[in-house]
Design a protein around this motif. Sequence first.
Motif, PDB file in Angstrom:
ATOM      1  N   TRP A   1       0.836  -1.200   0.000  1.00  0.00           N
ATOM      2  CA  TRP A   1       0.000   0.000   0.000  1.00  0.00           C
ATOM      3  C   TRP A   1       0.875   1.256   0.000  1.00  0.00           C
ATOM      4  CZ3 TRP A   1      -5.120   1.363  -0.302  1.00  0.00           C
ATOM      5  CH2 TRP A   1      -5.453   2.664   0.112  1.00  0.00           C
ATOM      6  N   GLN A   2       1.858   1.279   0.884  1.00  0.00           N
ATOM      7  CA  GLN A   2       2.695   2.477   1.008  1.00  0.00           C
ATOM      8  C   GLN A   2       3.478   2.749  -0.270  1.00  0.00           C
ATOM      9  OE1 GLN A   2       2.522   4.661   3.669  1.00  0.00           O
ATOM     10  NE2 GLN A   2       3.521   5.896   2.101  1.00  0.00           N
ATOM     11  N   ARG A   3       4.056   1.705  -0.854  1.00  0.00           N
ATOM     12  CA  ARG A   3       4.804   1.883  -2.115  1.00  0.00           C
ATOM     13  C   ARG A   3       3.889   2.408  -3.219  1.00  0.00           C
ATOM     14  NH1 ARG A   3       7.108  -3.106  -0.879  1.00  0.00           N
ATOM     15  NH2 ARG A   3       5.735  -4.136  -2.384  1.00  0.00           N
ATOM     16  N   ALA A   4       2.726   1.801  -3.333  1.00  0.00           N
ATOM     17  CA  ALA A   4       1.786   2.219  -4.379  1.00  0.00           C
ATOM     18  C   ALA A   4       1.320   3.652  -4.158  1.00  0.00           C
ATOM     19  CB  ALA A   4       0.594   1.266  -4.428  1.00  0.00           C
ATOM     20  N   MET A   5       1.020   4.002  -2.912  1.00  0.00           N
ATOM     21  CA  MET A   5       0.547   5.361  -2.623  1.00  0.00           C
ATOM     22  C   MET A   5       1.652   6.388  -2.831  1.00  0.00           C
ATOM     23  SD  MET A   5      -2.673   5.233  -2.119  1.00  0.00           S
ATOM     24  CE  MET A   5      -2.955   3.720  -3.058  1.00  0.00           C
ATOM     25  N   ASP A   6       2.895   6.019  -2.549  1.00  0.00           N
ATOM     26  CA  ASP A   6       4.014   6.928  -2.813  1.00  0.00           C
ATOM     27  C   ASP A   6       4.115   7.226  -4.311  1.00  0.00           C
ATOM     28  OD1 ASP A   6       4.669   7.042  -0.123  1.00  0.00           O
ATOM     29  OD2 ASP A   6       6.374   5.665  -0.301  1.00  0.00           O
ATOM     30  N   ARG A   7       4.008   6.191  -5.122  1.00  0.00           N
ATOM     31  CA  ARG A   7       4.073   6.378  -6.575  1.00  0.00           C
ATOM     32  C   ARG A   7       2.858   7.153  -7.077  1.00  0.00           C
ATOM     33  NH1 ARG A   7       5.103   1.013  -9.625  1.00  0.00           N
ATOM     34  NH2 ARG A   7       5.155   2.475 -11.368  1.00  0.00           N
ATOM     35  N   LEU A   8       1.683   6.815  -6.546  1.00  0.00           N
ATOM     36  CA  LEU A   8       0.466   7.507  -6.959  1.00  0.00           C
ATOM     37  C   LEU A   8       0.512   8.976  -6.547  1.00  0.00           C
ATOM     38  CD1 LEU A   8      -2.262   7.223  -8.360  1.00  0.00           C
ATOM     39  CD2 LEU A   8      -3.237   6.541  -6.146  1.00  0.00           C
ATOM     40  N   HIS A   9       1.068   9.255  -5.366  1.00  0.00           N
ATOM     41  CA  HIS A   9       1.186  10.647  -4.900  1.00  0.00           C
ATOM     42  C   HIS A   9       2.000  11.472  -5.905  1.00  0.00           C
ATOM     43  CE1 HIS A   9       1.205  13.868  -1.875  1.00  0.00           C
ATOM     44  NE2 HIS A   9       2.337  14.187  -2.464  1.00  0.00           N
ATOM     45  N   THR A  10       3.102  10.907  -6.367  1.00  0.00           N
ATOM     46  CA  THR A  10       3.945  11.620  -7.335  1.00  0.00           C
ATOM     47  C   THR A  10       3.148  11.931  -8.595  1.00  0.00           C
ATOM     48  OG1 THR A  10       5.943  10.585  -6.481  1.00  0.00           O
ATOM     49  CG2 THR A  10       6.050  11.486  -8.716  1.00  0.00           C
ATOM     50  N   ARG A  11       2.452  10.929  -9.105  1.00  0.00           N
ATOM     51  CA  ARG A  11       1.674  11.102 -10.343  1.00  0.00           C
ATOM     52  C   ARG A  11       0.555  12.127 -10.142  1.00  0.00           C
ATOM     53  NH1 ARG A  11       0.880   7.428 -14.664  1.00  0.00           N
ATOM     54  NH2 ARG A  11       3.107   7.175 -14.345  1.00  0.00           N
ATOM     55  N   LEU A  12      -0.167  12.022  -9.028  1.00  0.00           N
ATOM     56  CA  LEU A  12      -1.307  12.912  -8.803  1.00  0.00           C
ATOM     57  C   LEU A  12      -0.875  14.332  -8.457  1.00  0.00           C
ATOM     58  CD1 LEU A  12      -3.761  10.557  -6.858  1.00  0.00           C
ATOM     59  CD2 LEU A  12      -3.726  11.098  -9.317  1.00  0.00           C
ATOM     60  N   SER A  13       0.273  14.482  -7.812  1.00  0.00           N
ATOM     61  CA  SER A  13       0.742  15.843  -7.508  1.00  0.00           C
ATOM     62  C   SER A  13       1.171  16.552  -8.784  1.00  0.00           C
ATOM     63  CB  SER A  13       1.859  15.833  -6.464  1.00  0.00           C
ATOM     64  OG  SER A  13       3.020  15.210  -6.958  1.00  0.00           O
ATOM     65  N   GLU A  14       1.694  15.801  -9.757  1.00  0.00           N
ATOM     66  CA  GLU A  14       2.041  16.393 -11.058  1.00  0.00           C
ATOM     67  C   GLU A  14       0.803  16.954 -11.753  1.00  0.00           C
ATOM     68  OE1 GLU A  14       3.821  13.081 -13.063  1.00  0.00           O
ATOM     69  OE2 GLU A  14       5.744  13.312 -12.015  1.00  0.00           O
ATOM     70  N   LYS A  15      -0.344  16.337 -11.494  1.00  0.00           N
ATOM     71  CA  LYS A  15      -1.599  16.750 -12.114  1.00  0.00           C
ATOM     72  C   LYS A  15      -2.359  17.769 -11.256  1.00  0.00           C
ATOM     73  CE  LYS A  15      -2.276  12.380 -14.532  1.00  0.00           C
ATOM     74  NZ  LYS A  15      -2.338  12.868 -15.896  1.00  0.00           N
ATOM     75  N   GLY A  16      -1.837  18.083 -10.062  1.00  0.00           N
ATOM     76  CA  GLY A  16      -2.499  19.030  -9.179  1.00  0.00           C
ATOM     77  C   GLY A  16      -3.682  18.442  -8.410  1.00  0.00           C
TER      78      GLY A  16
END
Length: 112
Positions: A84-99
Amino acid sequence: MGVMPFFSADKAWLWAMANHEFRTNGTALKRGLTRIERDCDYKDILTAATRLGLPQLEMKVIVKYGRLGRAPGKKDPEAERAIWQRAMDRLHTRLSEKGIVQSGTDWAGQSE
Protein backbone atom coordinates in the motif's frame (compact mmCIF):
# COMPACT_ATOMS: atom_id res chain seq x y z
CA MET A 1 -12.70 29.05 -1.53
CA GLY A 2 -11.64 27.39 -4.79
CA VAL A 3 -11.15 23.78 -5.70
CA MET A 4 -9.18 21.96 -3.02
CA PRO A 5 -6.59 19.29 -3.85
CA PHE A 6 -6.38 16.17 -1.71
CA PHE A 7 -3.86 16.11 1.13
CA SER A 8 -2.54 12.68 0.11
CA ALA A 9 -2.77 9.95 -2.49
CA ASP A 10 -4.39 7.74 0.16
CA LYS A 11 -7.30 10.16 0.54
CA ALA A 12 -7.60 10.61 -3.22
CA TRP A 13 -7.59 6.84 -3.82
CA LEU A 14 -10.19 6.14 -1.14
CA TRP A 15 -12.41 8.95 -2.49
CA ALA A 16 -12.10 7.60 -6.03
CA MET A 17 -12.89 4.04 -4.98
CA ALA A 18 -15.92 5.16 -2.94
CA ASN A 19 -17.24 7.08 -5.93
CA HIS A 20 -16.56 4.13 -8.21
CA GLU A 21 -18.42 1.76 -5.88
CA PHE A 22 -21.30 4.23 -5.62
CA ARG A 23 -21.62 4.59 -9.36
CA THR A 24 -21.20 0.92 -10.25
CA ASN A 25 -23.07 -0.73 -7.36
CA GLY A 26 -25.33 2.04 -6.08
CA THR A 27 -23.81 1.69 -2.62
CA ALA A 28 -24.03 4.67 -0.32
CA LEU A 29 -21.03 6.97 -0.04
CA LYS A 30 -19.07 6.10 3.04
CA ARG A 31 -19.30 8.27 6.13
CA GLY A 32 -16.54 10.83 6.38
CA LEU A 33 -16.15 11.40 2.65
CA THR A 34 -16.66 15.07 2.09
CA ARG A 35 -18.41 16.71 -0.79
CA ILE A 36 -15.62 19.24 -1.31
CA GLU A 37 -15.39 20.33 -4.93
CA ARG A 38 -12.50 18.59 -6.69
CA ASP A 39 -10.75 19.57 -9.88
CA CYS A 40 -10.88 16.00 -11.14
CA ASP A 41 -13.18 13.09 -11.71
CA TYR A 42 -12.80 9.89 -9.72
CA LYS A 43 -11.91 8.16 -12.99
CA ASP A 44 -8.82 10.41 -13.30
CA ILE A 45 -7.43 8.89 -10.11
CA LEU A 46 -8.32 5.32 -11.09
CA THR A 47 -6.67 5.86 -14.49
CA ALA A 48 -3.54 7.31 -12.91
CA ALA A 49 -3.25 4.25 -10.66
CA THR A 50 -3.73 1.90 -13.61
CA ARG A 51 -1.05 3.71 -15.59
CA LEU A 52 1.49 3.18 -12.81
CA GLY A 53 1.91 -0.34 -14.16
CA LEU A 54 1.66 -1.95 -10.74
CA PRO A 55 1.94 -5.74 -10.65
CA GLN A 56 -1.39 -7.55 -10.37
CA LEU A 57 -0.85 -8.41 -6.68
CA GLU A 58 -0.24 -4.76 -5.81
CA MET A 59 -3.35 -3.63 -7.70
CA LYS A 60 -5.36 -6.27 -5.84
CA VAL A 61 -4.13 -4.91 -2.50
CA ILE A 62 -4.95 -1.27 -3.21
CA VAL A 63 -8.34 -2.19 -4.68
CA LYS A 64 -9.08 -4.42 -1.67
CA TYR A 65 -8.45 -1.62 0.81
CA GLY A 66 -10.09 0.93 -1.47
CA ARG A 67 -13.27 -1.13 -1.32
CA LEU A 68 -12.92 -1.38 2.44
CA GLY A 69 -12.64 2.41 2.54
CA ARG A 70 -9.43 2.46 4.55
CA ALA A 71 -5.70 2.05 4.36
CA PRO A 72 -4.22 -1.12 5.86
CA GLY A 73 -3.66 -0.79 9.59
CA LYS A 74 -1.47 -2.41 12.22
CA LYS A 75 -3.67 -5.51 12.37
CA ASP A 76 -3.39 -6.11 8.62
CA PRO A 77 -0.52 -8.11 7.08
CA GLU A 78 2.78 -6.25 7.03
CA ALA A 79 3.31 -7.17 3.37
CA GLU A 80 0.01 -5.49 2.44
CA ARG A 81 0.93 -2.38 4.42
CA ALA A 82 4.25 -2.20 2.54
CA ILE A 83 2.56 -2.70 -0.83
CA TRP A 84 0.00 0.00 0.00
CA GLN A 85 2.70 2.48 1.01
CA ARG A 86 4.80 1.88 -2.11
CA ALA A 87 1.79 2.22 -4.38
CA MET A 88 0.55 5.36 -2.62
CA ASP A 89 4.01 6.93 -2.81
CA ARG A 90 4.07 6.38 -6.57
CA LEU A 91 0.47 7.51 -6.96
CA HIS A 92 1.19 10.65 -4.90
CA THR A 93 3.95 11.62 -7.33
CA ARG A 94 1.67 11.10 -10.34
CA LEU A 95 -1.31 12.91 -8.80
CA SER A 96 0.74 15.84 -7.51
CA GLU A 97 2.04 16.39 -11.06
CA LYS A 98 -1.60 16.75 -12.11
CA GLY A 99 -2.50 19.03 -9.18
CA ILE A 100 -4.91 16.46 -7.73
CA VAL A 101 -2.94 16.11 -4.49
CA GLN A 102 -0.83 18.68 -2.72
CA SER A 103 2.85 18.35 -3.47
CA GLY A 104 5.67 18.77 -1.01
CA THR A 105 4.88 18.19 2.63
CA ASP A 106 3.50 14.82 3.68
CA TRP A 107 -0.08 15.61 4.64
CA ALA A 108 -0.97 12.07 5.77
CA GLY A 109 -3.27 12.13 8.75
CA GLN A 110 -4.68 15.57 8.05
CA SER A 111 -8.46 15.89 7.91
CA GLU A 112 -10.30 17.35 4.96
